[in-house]
Scaffold this active site. Structure first.
Site, PDB file in Angstrom:
ATOM      1  N   THR A 166     -27.030  28.721 -36.425  1.00  0.00           N
ATOM      2  CA  THR A 166     -27.706  28.786 -35.128  1.00  0.00           C
ATOM      3  C   THR A 166     -28.892  29.754 -35.145  1.00  0.00           C
ATOM      4  O   THR A 166     -28.836  30.814 -35.769  1.00  0.00           O
ATOM      5  CB  THR A 166     -26.688  29.247 -34.060  1.00  0.00           C
ATOM      6  OG1 THR A 166     -25.571  28.371 -34.114  1.00  0.00           O
ATOM      7  CG2 THR A 166     -27.289  29.246 -32.673  1.00  0.00           C
ATOM      8  N   GLY A 205     -21.428  35.349 -36.529  1.00  0.00           N
ATOM      9  CA  GLY A 205     -20.185  36.139 -36.506  1.00  0.00           C
ATOM     10  C   GLY A 205     -20.028  36.962 -37.772  1.00  0.00           C
ATOM     11  O   GLY A 205     -20.055  36.427 -38.872  1.00  0.00           O
ATOM     12  N   GLU A 454     -18.715  25.557 -32.587  1.00  0.00           N
ATOM     13  CA  GLU A 454     -18.248  24.397 -33.363  1.00  0.00           C
ATOM     14  C   GLU A 454     -18.709  23.098 -32.711  1.00  0.00           C
ATOM     15  O   GLU A 454     -18.043  22.071 -32.791  1.00  0.00           O
ATOM     16  CB  GLU A 454     -16.707  24.390 -33.486  1.00  0.00           C
ATOM     17  CG  GLU A 454     -16.128  25.564 -34.231  1.00  0.00           C
ATOM     18  CD  GLU A 454     -16.484  25.578 -35.708  1.00  0.00           C
ATOM     19  OE1 GLU A 454     -16.814  24.514 -36.238  1.00  0.00           O
ATOM     20  OE2 GLU A 454     -16.470  26.655 -36.305  1.00  0.00           O
TER      21      GLU A 454
HETATM   22  C1  LIG Z   1     -19.467  34.137 -29.592  1.00  0.00           C
HETATM   23  C2  LIG Z   1     -20.260  33.161 -30.378  1.00  0.00           C
HETATM   24  C3  LIG Z   1     -20.132  33.127 -31.760  1.00  0.00           C
HETATM   25  C4  LIG Z   1     -20.889  32.243 -32.515  1.00  0.00           C
HETATM   26  N1  LIG Z   1     -20.802  32.268 -33.882  1.00  0.00           N
HETATM   27  C5  LIG Z   1     -21.678  31.537 -34.634  1.00  0.00           C
HETATM   28  C6  LIG Z   1     -21.722  31.682 -36.055  1.00  0.00           C
HETATM   29  O1  LIG Z   1     -20.966  32.435 -36.638  1.00  0.00           O
HETATM   30  N2  LIG Z   1     -22.644  30.962 -36.747  1.00  0.00           N
HETATM   31  C7  LIG Z   1     -23.493  30.098 -36.122  1.00  0.00           C
HETATM   32  O2  LIG Z   1     -24.302  29.473 -36.801  1.00  0.00           O
HETATM   33  N3  LIG Z   1     -23.471  29.917 -34.775  1.00  0.00           N
HETATM   34  C8  LIG Z   1     -22.581  30.628 -34.016  1.00  0.00           C
HETATM   35  N4  LIG Z   1     -22.545  30.490 -32.649  1.00  0.00           N
HETATM   36  C9  LIG Z   1     -23.495  29.579 -32.012  1.00  0.00           C
HETATM   37  C10 LIG Z   1     -22.832  28.336 -31.424  1.00  0.00           C
HETATM   38  O3  LIG Z   1     -22.432  27.482 -32.450  1.00  0.00           O
HETATM   39  C11 LIG Z   1     -23.862  27.711 -30.469  1.00  0.00           C
HETATM   40  O4  LIG Z   1     -23.912  28.557 -29.347  1.00  0.00           O
HETATM   41  C12 LIG Z   1     -23.492  26.297 -30.077  1.00  0.00           C
HETATM   42  O5  LIG Z   1     -23.692  25.410 -31.137  1.00  0.00           O
HETATM   43  C13 LIG Z   1     -24.312  25.804 -28.862  1.00  0.00           C
HETATM   44  O6  LIG Z   1     -25.666  25.958 -29.084  1.00  0.00           O
HETATM   45  P1  LIG Z   1     -26.583  26.756 -28.039  1.00  0.00           P
HETATM   46  O7  LIG Z   1     -25.919  28.026 -27.691  1.00  0.00           O
HETATM   47  O8  LIG Z   1     -27.931  26.816 -28.633  1.00  0.00           O
HETATM   48  O9  LIG Z   1     -26.598  25.861 -26.744  1.00  0.00           O
HETATM   49  P2  LIG Z   1     -27.670  24.744 -26.377  1.00  0.00           P
HETATM   50  O10 LIG Z   1     -27.742  23.758 -27.469  1.00  0.00           O
HETATM   51  O11 LIG Z   1     -28.938  25.371 -25.934  1.00  0.00           O
HETATM   52  O12 LIG Z   1     -26.952  24.084 -25.140  1.00  0.00           O
HETATM   53  C14 LIG Z   1     -26.996  24.651 -23.814  1.00  0.00           C
HETATM   54  C15 LIG Z   1     -26.418  23.635 -22.825  1.00  0.00           C
HETATM   55  O13 LIG Z   1     -27.244  22.474 -22.825  1.00  0.00           O
HETATM   56  C16 LIG Z   1     -26.472  21.306 -22.990  1.00  0.00           C
HETATM   57  N5  LIG Z   1     -27.212  20.349 -23.807  1.00  0.00           N
HETATM   58  C17 LIG Z   1     -27.802  20.554 -25.005  1.00  0.00           C
HETATM   59  N6  LIG Z   1     -28.359  19.422 -25.461  1.00  0.00           N
HETATM   60  C18 LIG Z   1     -28.116  18.462 -24.552  1.00  0.00           C
HETATM   61  C19 LIG Z   1     -28.407  17.065 -24.446  1.00  0.00           C
HETATM   62  N7  LIG Z   1     -29.049  16.417 -25.410  1.00  0.00           N
HETATM   63  N8  LIG Z   1     -27.961  16.390 -23.361  1.00  0.00           N
HETATM   64  C20 LIG Z   1     -27.301  17.021 -22.377  1.00  0.00           C
HETATM   65  N9  LIG Z   1     -26.987  18.331 -22.423  1.00  0.00           N
HETATM   66  C21 LIG Z   1     -27.379  19.045 -23.483  1.00  0.00           C
HETATM   67  C22 LIG Z   1     -25.207  21.750 -23.716  1.00  0.00           C
HETATM   68  O14 LIG Z   1     -24.120  20.903 -23.358  1.00  0.00           O
HETATM   69  C23 LIG Z   1     -25.009  23.172 -23.197  1.00  0.00           C
HETATM   70  O15 LIG Z   1     -24.198  23.150 -22.046  1.00  0.00           O
HETATM   71  C24 LIG Z   1     -21.765  31.334 -31.875  1.00  0.00           C
HETATM   72  C25 LIG Z   1     -21.858  31.358 -30.469  1.00  0.00           C
HETATM   73  C26 LIG Z   1     -21.129  32.246 -29.735  1.00  0.00           C
HETATM   74  C27 LIG Z   1     -21.287  32.274 -28.244  1.00  0.00           C
END
Ligand SMILES: Cc1cc2nc3c(=O)[nH]c(=O)nc-3n(C[C@H](O)[C@H](O)[C@H](O)COP(=O)(O)OP(=O)(O)OC[C@H]3O[C@@H](n4cnc5c(N)ncnc54)[C@H](O)[C@@H]3O)c2cc1C
Length: 707
Positions: A166, A205, A454
């Site tokens: 991410t 993480g 995930e």
């Molecule tokens: C505590 C924590 C630990 C993490 N650990 C790791 C890690 O170790 N390594 C790593 O790589 N990542 C990690 N992550 C990242 C995590 O995998 C991402 O937060 C997750 O994949 C969602 O991506 P985003 O946060 O960019 O949300 P976004 O993709 O920006 O999504 C935001 C919202 O928009 C909606 N949305 C997005 N696209 C669409 C669409 N096409 N149509 C309709 N709705 C949509 C989604 O449903 C969501 O509700 C972690 C996150 C957290 C919070």
């Protein structure tokens, strides 16, 4: 200041010993623990027991609600606990070095292994799995012989790994990541670079304080060609000094609302160099001469496979959801058995909460969910090994696609339901559920993120919907797809069909209930396909707009309905085996499971009655029957409820909730815990400032006021 001792001496217990209500409800039914264990551990309870032994014996694992640590201490403790677990487990793994692969690639064994740590503390368990599932499994799935040393350094604890996919500006949209890995032929190295601030790796993480190495997703650049995201092993810290390596900036993402004992960090790479061999090259490779070679020419397909290889995290969430609901329900239902509120005038005793139909309606359907979800996850676990061995075989893509679509839907449905269940459990315990020592708040806060990481649930459901559309389109074209779980898909129109049962009894038959779920998924699938086809045939509409415009009320609903159908299918199969005697158990257990199957189906139908009533597939009489039957079932499930939750993990020794003591002494447990909590009888530190007059206060007039 009155000492704790004085207070305890002054305390007079005037209540007569209350009836042990927990025991009363517990004894109402005898649930077959062996069958429950078979469902839970699939024959590997010995692994669970081995991995829970340290939690009982090593003082580093004090019970979670007995610790009140600040953030830094909490993070320190998480690393130490993870390392302690490593040490305890090392004899088992090092006896046979193949065990790591054997256990981590088999979800049945991995589930059995992970349950104790997961139920002990989700954060510590996450630390363990980021290192061993996300990092180790990425190397295992995508690496080759040249990467063996990384697997060894992780499994022996000489490195701590993290997983950096991410970025600040891209999470769900993996194709949008901007980090680059540019091949420098002259020095035979890759240059890892973060082109701008919003491309920093974010949320990683373990990165901010502890990880020494990372699996980094970056766009592979050769010459002026971008070959799309690939994975590279990038060291982060000097292992002698623990300092971040020159050319890398690492910081902390700040306080989180759950799992705050994980040090999630951001990473920026400033033209950081790694040897060419650090590219995980099972699928694609760069030769010394700078030639790009790949087994999967289509870049979209390639990325899907890279990501598919790391679905283990998702399947763990699918399996842990019912277990975390089980923990919450064990607390809430024990509490409901012991806690009395209100009563009829003249009655000596108030009524225990568990007797109220409303309370039963709030909690018992989650009890039913647990079994649908455990059986669904077991079906995935059983099939995973067979299907995933062909993960990179282009000929096996139909079954991989089906597995991925099913996992995606289940991950969303299970994690969402667990979140709602934990909230309901918290509320069902009233104010005492809000206490930190109930553990419900901890479970809920730590669980929340499962809906997002995930793969965000809503995004994952789009992938399920896409697969189901492909299945029905193939059917419409007369193609027979080989599927494992899609026999329900029909190309015969179901719009306007009515349920065929003639009597109430017929309606409530197991087979008929299953048909109701088949019908809903077919209805939503056919409607979605028609709507999509209509939009796509309009050449003025961009296909992406057609896709997005078909989400609400159609594709999204369809994907969720498939996840529910899958659980009902597995539960139905299990019930038939119980009824036919293929699975042998006692009468109470058969009754409990049968009641829960019906309760599960009927409460799920009731929750979506609008769709079932659409086109009169179900009539308003069906609606009445469903509601009356649910009420009857709730009363019948009550007798089994406590006996059932007491079969769930964890055992009494590790169970950790002030408001659900196994000895039935609810108030004794609370008073004992509160009296002995830190600073229970102290006063505020800067107490003298509490009463210092505010700057503009008038002179004190006490005693001089006009009467
Ligand atoms: C505590 C924590 C630990 C993490 N650990 C790791 C890690 O170790 N390594 C790593 O790589 N990542 C990690 N992550 C990242 C995590 O995998 C991402 O937060 C997750 O994949 C969602 O991506 P985003 O946060 O960019 O949300 P976004 O993709 O920006 O999504 C935001 C919202 O928009 C909606 N949305 C997005 N696209 C669409 C669409 N096409 N149509 C309709 N709705 C949509 C989604 O449903 C969501 O509700 C972690 C996150 C957290 C919070």
């Amino acid at each position: 200041m009155l000492s704790r001792l004085n207070i305890l001496q002054c305390h007079v217990t005037s209540q007569p010993a209350p009836e042990n209500l927990l025991d009363k409800y517990r004894k109402m039914s005898t649930i077959d623990q062996k069958l429950m264990d078979d469902i839970d551990y699939l024959g590997y309870k010995n692994i669970t027991e081995m991995f829970e032994a340290p939690l009982k014996s090593d003082p580093v694992f004090v019970k979670e609600t007995h610790e009140e640590l600040n953030r830094e201490q909490d993070r320190e403790a998480a690393v130490m606990k993870m390392k302690a677990m490593y040490n305890h487990l090392s004899p088992y793994f090092f006896e046979d070095m193949n065990r790591y692969e054997e256990v981590f690639t088999d979800p049945i064994k991995f589930n059995a292994l992970a349950i104790p740590l997961y139920m002990y503390n989700q954060g510590v368990s996450t630390k363990y799995t980021v290192n061993l599932v996300l990092f180790y499994m990425t190397v295992l799935n995508l690496g080759t012989a040249q990467h063996e040393k990384w697997k060894e350094s992780i499994s022996t604890g000489r490195d701590l790994g993290c997983f950096a996919l991410t970025e600040l500006s891209h999470g769900s949209n993996v194709r949008g990541i901007q980090t680059t890995a540019t091949y420098d032929q002259e020095r035979d190295e890759f240059i890892i670079n973060t082109p701008n601030d919003v491309a920093m790796k974010f949320w990683i993480g373990g990165a901010s304080k502890s990880a020494t190495v990372s699996a980094v997703f970056a766009n592979l650049i050769i010459g002026d060609k971008n070959e799309g995201p690939h994975v590279f092993i990038v060291p982060l810290r000097d292992k002698k000094t623990y300092n971040v390596l020159p050319g890398i900036i690492i910081g902390d993402c700040g306080k989180k609302v759950g799992q705050d004992n994980i040090d999630n960090g951001f990473i920026l790479f400033n033209n950081f160099r790694i040897p060419r061999e650090n590219m995980l090259n099972k699928m694609s490779n760069v030769t010394r001469e700078g030639k790009f070679e790949t087994k999967i020419p289509n870049p979209d397909h390639r990325l899907a496979l890279i990501l598919g290889g790391i679905s283990q995290g998702r399947i763990l969430i699918i399996g842990f959801s019912p277990r975390i609901i089980g923990y919450g329900l064990k607390i809430a239902l024990r509490f409901a058995a012991m806690r009395r509120q209100f009563g009829k005038p003249g009655d000596k005793e108030e009524i225990p909460l568990i007797e109220y139909p409303l309370h039963q309606y709030r909690l018992f359907p989650y009890l039913a969910n647990i079994f649908a979800f455990k059986l669904a996850s077991n079906e995935i676990y059983y099939n995973w090994n067979e299907i995933s061995k062909d993960l990179f075989d282009t000929k096996a893509q139909q079954s991989i696609g089906e597995l991925h679509a099913t996992i995606s839907s289940l991950k969303a449905i299970h994690s969402w339901t667990a979140m709602r269940a934990l909230q309901e459990c918290r509320e069902a315990c009233g104010g005492l559920g809000y206490s930190y020592y109930s553990k419900l708040g901890i479970l809920r806060a730590n669980w929340d993120v499962q809906q997002t990481w995930e793969g965000d649930n809503n995004v994952l459901l789009q992938q399920t919907a896409k697969y189901l559309l492909d299945v029905i389109q193939a059917k419409f074209k007369g193609k027979e797809l080989k599927t494992r779980w899609q026999q329900w898909v029909s190309s015969e129109p179901v719009e306007g069909a009515q349920n065929e049962s003639k009597t109430d009894e017929e309606f409530l038959q197991d087979d008929n209930l299953l048909k109701v779920f088949y019908h809903r998924s077919n209805l939503l699938l056919q409607r979605s396909a028609m709507k999509m086809a209509g939009k796509v045939s309009d050449k003025t509409v961009h296909p992406l707009d057609a896709w997005n415009d078909t989400q609400v009320f159609n594709l999204h609903h369809l994907a969720k309905s498939y996840g529910e159908l899958f659980g009902v299918m597995q539960f139905h199969k299990f019930i038939q085996k119980l009824k036919s005697g293929e699975i042998k158990t006692n009468a109470d257990t058969v009754e409990a499971m049968t009641l829960l199957f019906q309760l599960h189906c009927l409460t799920r139908i009731e929750a979506d009655l609008g769709t079932f009533r659409d086109g009169d597939y179900l009539t308003s009489e069906h609606g009445d029957l469903i509601k009356q039957t649910i009420l009857k079932l709730l009363g019948q499930v009550k007798r089994h409820a406590i006996a059932l939750v007491e079969t769930f993990y964890p055992s009494e020794e590790l169970f950790d909730s002030m408001i659900a003591p196994g000895n039935g002494d609810l108030y004794g447990s609370i008073i004992n815990r509160i009296y002995y909590s830190k600073d229970a009888f102290g006063k505020i530190k800067n107490w003298d400032q509490c009463l210092s007059p505010v700057a503009t206060a008038p002179e004190a007039t006490t005693g001089k006021s006009k009467q």
